[in-house]
Scaffold this active site. Structure first.
Site, PDB file in Angstrom:
ATOM      1  N   SER A  61     -49.918 -41.944  29.933  1.00 42.28           N
ATOM      2  CA  SER A  61     -50.676 -40.708  30.062  1.00 42.28           C
ATOM      3  C   SER A  61     -51.818 -40.715  29.057  1.00 42.28           C
ATOM      4  O   SER A  61     -51.628 -41.081  27.897  1.00 42.28           O
ATOM      5  CB  SER A  61     -49.732 -39.525  29.801  1.00 42.28           C
ATOM      6  OG  SER A  61     -50.425 -38.444  29.241  1.00 42.28           O
ATOM      7  N   GLY A  63     -54.244 -38.143  27.454  1.00 44.26           N
ATOM      8  CA  GLY A  63     -54.547 -36.722  27.315  1.00 44.26           C
ATOM      9  C   GLY A  63     -55.755 -36.505  26.433  1.00 44.26           C
ATOM     10  O   GLY A  63     -56.383 -37.449  25.965  1.00 44.26           O
ATOM     11  N   GLU A  65     -55.755 -35.007  23.471  1.00 40.14           N
ATOM     12  CA  GLU A  65     -55.463 -35.217  22.058  1.00 40.14           C
ATOM     13  C   GLU A  65     -54.658 -36.464  21.757  1.00 40.14           C
ATOM     14  O   GLU A  65     -54.566 -36.883  20.604  1.00 40.14           O
ATOM     15  CB  GLU A  65     -54.739 -33.995  21.496  1.00 40.14           C
ATOM     16  CG  GLU A  65     -55.691 -32.987  20.917  1.00 40.14           C
ATOM     17  CD  GLU A  65     -55.334 -31.561  21.300  1.00 40.14           C
ATOM     18  OE1 GLU A  65     -54.148 -31.293  21.487  1.00 40.14           O
ATOM     19  OE2 GLU A  65     -56.252 -30.752  21.433  1.00 40.14           O
ATOM     20  N   ASN A  67     -52.681 -40.300  23.609  1.00 41.73           N
ATOM     21  CA  ASN A  67     -52.260 -41.144  24.712  1.00 41.73           C
ATOM     22  C   ASN A  67     -50.791 -41.484  24.514  1.00 41.73           C
ATOM     23  O   ASN A  67     -50.332 -41.591  23.383  1.00 41.73           O
ATOM     24  CB  ASN A  67     -53.043 -42.462  24.732  1.00 41.73           C
ATOM     25  CG  ASN A  67     -54.413 -42.326  25.362  1.00 41.73           C
ATOM     26  OD1 ASN A  67     -54.839 -41.228  25.712  1.00 41.73           O
ATOM     27  ND2 ASN A  67     -55.099 -43.433  25.506  1.00 41.73           N
ATOM     28  N   LYS A  81     -46.554 -42.276  21.154  1.00 38.08           N
ATOM     29  CA  LYS A  81     -47.623 -41.284  21.286  1.00 38.08           C
ATOM     30  C   LYS A  81     -48.650 -41.575  20.200  1.00 38.08           C
ATOM     31  O   LYS A  81     -48.313 -41.612  19.012  1.00 38.08           O
ATOM     32  CB  LYS A  81     -47.042 -39.868  21.134  1.00 38.08           C
ATOM     33  CG  LYS A  81     -48.043 -38.750  21.409  1.00 38.08           C
ATOM     34  CD  LYS A  81     -47.321 -37.427  21.638  1.00 38.08           C
ATOM     35  CE  LYS A  81     -48.262 -36.291  21.987  1.00 38.08           C
ATOM     36  NZ  LYS A  81     -47.562 -35.043  22.325  1.00 38.08           N
ATOM     37  N   GLU A 149     -37.856 -41.795  21.914  1.00 37.01           N
ATOM     38  CA  GLU A 149     -37.057 -42.212  23.060  1.00 37.01           C
ATOM     39  C   GLU A 149     -37.909 -42.160  24.330  1.00 37.01           C
ATOM     40  O   GLU A 149     -38.692 -41.225  24.514  1.00 37.01           O
ATOM     41  CB  GLU A 149     -35.867 -41.243  23.170  1.00 37.01           C
ATOM     42  CG  GLU A 149     -34.982 -41.455  24.362  1.00 37.01           C
ATOM     43  CD  GLU A 149     -33.979 -40.305  24.552  1.00 37.01           C
ATOM     44  OE1 GLU A 149     -33.250 -40.321  25.527  1.00 37.01           O
ATOM     45  OE2 GLU A 149     -33.976 -39.378  23.709  1.00 37.01           O
ATOM     46  N   ILE A 151     -38.308 -41.347  28.075  1.00 38.19           N
ATOM     47  CA  ILE A 151     -37.637 -40.527  29.093  1.00 38.19           C
ATOM     48  C   ILE A 151     -38.053 -41.056  30.461  1.00 38.19           C
ATOM     49  O   ILE A 151     -39.185 -40.860  30.901  1.00 38.19           O
ATOM     50  CB  ILE A 151     -38.011 -39.027  28.957  1.00 38.19           C
ATOM     51  CG1 ILE A 151     -37.725 -38.509  27.530  1.00 38.19           C
ATOM     52  CG2 ILE A 151     -37.273 -38.187  29.990  1.00 38.19           C
ATOM     53  CD1 ILE A 151     -36.270 -38.562  27.088  1.00 38.19           C
ATOM     54  N   ASP A 193     -46.115 -24.113  23.683  1.00 34.14           N
ATOM     55  CA  ASP A 193     -46.873 -24.624  24.845  1.00 34.14           C
ATOM     56  C   ASP A 193     -45.883 -24.974  25.947  1.00 34.14           C
ATOM     57  O   ASP A 193     -46.030 -25.976  26.642  1.00 34.14           O
ATOM     58  CB  ASP A 193     -47.716 -25.840  24.452  1.00 34.14           C
ATOM     59  CG  ASP A 193     -48.751 -26.202  25.521  1.00 34.14           C
ATOM     60  OD1 ASP A 193     -49.025 -25.366  26.400  1.00 34.14           O
ATOM     61  OD2 ASP A 193     -49.262 -27.334  25.497  1.00 34.14           O
ATOM     62  N   ASN A 198     -44.674 -29.418  30.328  1.00 34.90           N
ATOM     63  CA  ASN A 198     -44.119 -29.972  29.087  1.00 34.90           C
ATOM     64  C   ASN A 198     -42.599 -30.019  29.097  1.00 34.90           C
ATOM     65  O   ASN A 198     -41.945 -29.987  28.059  1.00 34.90           O
ATOM     66  CB  ASN A 198     -44.644 -29.203  27.872  1.00 34.90           C
ATOM     67  CG  ASN A 198     -46.046 -29.661  27.505  1.00 34.90           C
ATOM     68  OD1 ASN A 198     -46.423 -30.805  27.764  1.00 34.90           O
ATOM     69  ND2 ASN A 198     -46.827 -28.759  26.926  1.00 34.90           N
ATOM     70  N   ASP A 209     -43.573 -32.601  23.978  1.00 35.45           N
ATOM     71  CA  ASP A 209     -44.877 -32.126  23.494  1.00 35.45           C
ATOM     72  C   ASP A 209     -44.744 -30.990  22.479  1.00 35.45           C
ATOM     73  O   ASP A 209     -45.064 -29.836  22.765  1.00 35.45           O
ATOM     74  CB  ASP A 209     -45.725 -31.671  24.694  1.00 35.45           C
ATOM     75  CG  ASP A 209     -47.214 -31.719  24.387  1.00 35.45           C
ATOM     76  OD1 ASP A 209     -47.569 -32.035  23.239  1.00 35.45           O
ATOM     77  OD2 ASP A 209     -48.011 -31.445  25.301  1.00 35.45           O
TER      78      ASP A 209
HETATM   79  N1  LIG Z   1     -40.802 -39.584  25.575  1.00 36.19           N
HETATM   80  C1  LIG Z   1     -41.484 -39.796  26.698  1.00 36.19           C
HETATM   81  N2  LIG Z   1     -41.056 -40.717  27.599  1.00 36.19           N
HETATM   82  C2  LIG Z   1     -41.763 -40.942  28.734  1.00 36.19           C
HETATM   83  N3  LIG Z   1     -42.893 -40.299  29.056  1.00 36.19           N
HETATM   84  C3  LIG Z   1     -43.372 -39.378  28.208  1.00 36.19           C
HETATM   85  C4  LIG Z   1     -42.695 -39.082  26.982  1.00 36.19           C
HETATM   86  N4  LIG Z   1     -43.389 -38.124  26.334  1.00 36.19           N
HETATM   87  C5  LIG Z   1     -44.446 -37.829  27.110  1.00 36.19           C
HETATM   88  N5  LIG Z   1     -44.443 -38.569  28.247  1.00 36.19           N
HETATM   89  C6  LIG Z   1     -45.425 -38.519  29.347  1.00 36.19           C
HETATM   90  O1  LIG Z   1     -46.724 -38.353  28.791  1.00 36.19           O
HETATM   91  C7  LIG Z   1     -47.314 -37.122  29.214  1.00 36.19           C
HETATM   92  C8  LIG Z   1     -48.089 -36.484  28.059  1.00 36.19           C
HETATM   93  O2  LIG Z   1     -47.217 -36.205  26.972  1.00 36.19           O
HETATM   94  P1  LIG Z   1     -47.364 -34.898  26.088  1.00 36.19           P
HETATM   95  O3  LIG Z   1     -46.471 -35.070  24.903  1.00 36.19           O
HETATM   96  O4  LIG Z   1     -47.157 -33.697  26.939  1.00 36.19           O
HETATM   97  O5  LIG Z   1     -48.863 -34.985  25.570  1.00 36.19           O
HETATM   98  P2  LIG Z   1     -50.190 -34.141  25.912  1.00 36.19           P
HETATM   99  O6  LIG Z   1     -49.824 -33.038  26.878  1.00 36.19           O
HETATM  100  O7  LIG Z   1     -50.606 -33.588  24.590  1.00 36.19           O
HETATM  101  O8  LIG Z   1     -51.142 -35.120  26.468  1.00 36.19           O
HETATM  102  C9  LIG Z   1     -46.152 -36.289  29.715  1.00 36.19           C
HETATM  103  O9  LIG Z   1     -46.576 -35.407  30.704  1.00 36.19           O
HETATM  104  C10 LIG Z   1     -45.176 -37.310  30.246  1.00 36.19           C
HETATM  105  O10 LIG Z   1     -45.511 -37.666  31.575  1.00 36.19           O
HETATM  106 MG   LIG Z   2     -48.210 -31.984  27.364  1.00 33.55          MG
END
Ligand SMILES: Nc1ncnc2c1ncn2[C@@H]1O[C@H](COP(=O)(O)OP(=O)(O)O)[C@@H](O)[C@H]1O
Ligand SMILES: [Mg+2]
Length: 258
Positions: A61, A63, A65, A67, A81, A149, A151, A193, A198, A209
């Site tokens: 992903s 985003g 703020e 990746n 992240k 971890e 997911i 949020d 999320n 998140d």
């Molecule tokens: N621990 C994780 N394992 C697998 N995919 C994840 C995990 N955390 C986030 N993601 C994927 O990444 C995307 C963005 O993560 P997120 O923490 O919501 O960041 P942001 O919304 O600030 O870009 C999520 O919607 C999900 O699809």
């Molecule tokens: Mg998010």
């Protein structure tokens, strides 16, 4: 001196071969450019040296703020992240960090703020996890890089709640309500949020998140809690679930003390 910078980069390239950063496609590479600067590469190398990562794969992903990357430590999948240090919304970030006693002293400048932001998500995930809320288990944080971890399975992230097919939405709603209560009363946090974007759904809800999550003592905590409740209620109402009255639920969460 440009010569020195080149040397550093060459050295890093050699070191990074060891973490086997694998670019899947040119498109991935382009998205990575905004995030994987020299400092971030050094941080990844640091984590690899401490045997926390062995391989980095593509972007899951990208985003505003941060990746999220799929990575491995030997055979185990992890999510990494990486917070952007270049294009983040600093005003917004400051609003969530100001007033948090855990982060009173942050050095001036963008990097220290982003590092504090990553550390904040790490700590929030730890607190949530200890309180019995299902979140990705945080593994390590260094500078703007957080390992947690994964997911999902085989490098494929689980769907978001928004896209998940729920067998028993009432049940999922109840679990999320329980998590909101546990967050507030045990972890002393408000997600701030919370929405169907999320929460991941690998067969059960997993809250993600949490960099913007605040302590219940934060001056805006109650406003954020109300908003979280409103958004989750709206989502499940849309699925035909009979949701609890938002004010009643707010009182249930806070014990009526506001
Ligand atoms: N621990 C994780 N394992 C697998 N995919 C994840 C995990 N955390 C986030 N993601 C994927 O990444 C995307 C963005 O993560 P997120 O923490 O919501 O960041 P942001 O919304 O600030 O870009 C999520 O919607 C999900 O699809
Ligand atoms: Mg998010």
């Amino acid at each position: 001196m440009p010569g020195d910078a080149e040397k550093v980069i060459r050295l890093l390239d050699i070191k990074l071969d060891k973490i086997k950063i694998k670019e899947k496609s040119e498109e991935d590479l382009e998205t990575q450019e905004g995030v994987l600067d020299k400092f971030t590469l050094e941080t990844l190398y640091y984590l690899a040296k401490r045997k926390l990562l062995t391989e980095m794969y593509g972007v899951i992903s990208a985003g505003k703020e941060s990746n999220i990357y799929w990575a491995k430590n030997n055979d185990v999948d992890f999510a990494v992240k990486i917070y952007r240090t270049a294009t983040a919304n600093f005003k917004a970030i400051q609003n969530y960090i100001r007033g948090d006693p855990r982060f009173k002293k942050i050095r001036k400048g963008i990097r220290p703020l982003i590092y504090a932001w990553a550390l904040k998500e790490f700590k929030n995930l730890q607190r949530a996890s200890s309180a019995g809320v299902r979140v990705p288990k945080p593994v390590a944080v260094k500078n703007n890089v957080l390992i947690m971890e994964f997911i999902g399975a085989n490098g494929k992230p689980a769907p978001l709640l928004k896209n998940a097919v729920l067998e028993a939405p009432e049940n999922t709603y109840k679990i999320i309500c329980d998590y909101i209560k546990k967050l507030y009363n045990k972890a002393e946090l408000v997600h701030a949020d919370l929405s169907e974007f999320n929460v991941m759904y690998p067969g059960e809800p997993v809250i993600i998140d949490m960099s913007q999550s605040v302590l219940v003592s934060h001056p805006l905590a109650l406003d954020y809690l109300k908003r979280d409740i409103a958004i989750i209620s709206r989502f499940f109402r849309g699925l035909g679930v009979e949701v609890i009255d938002e004010n009643d639920f707010l009182n249930e969460v806070t014990g009526g003390v506001q």
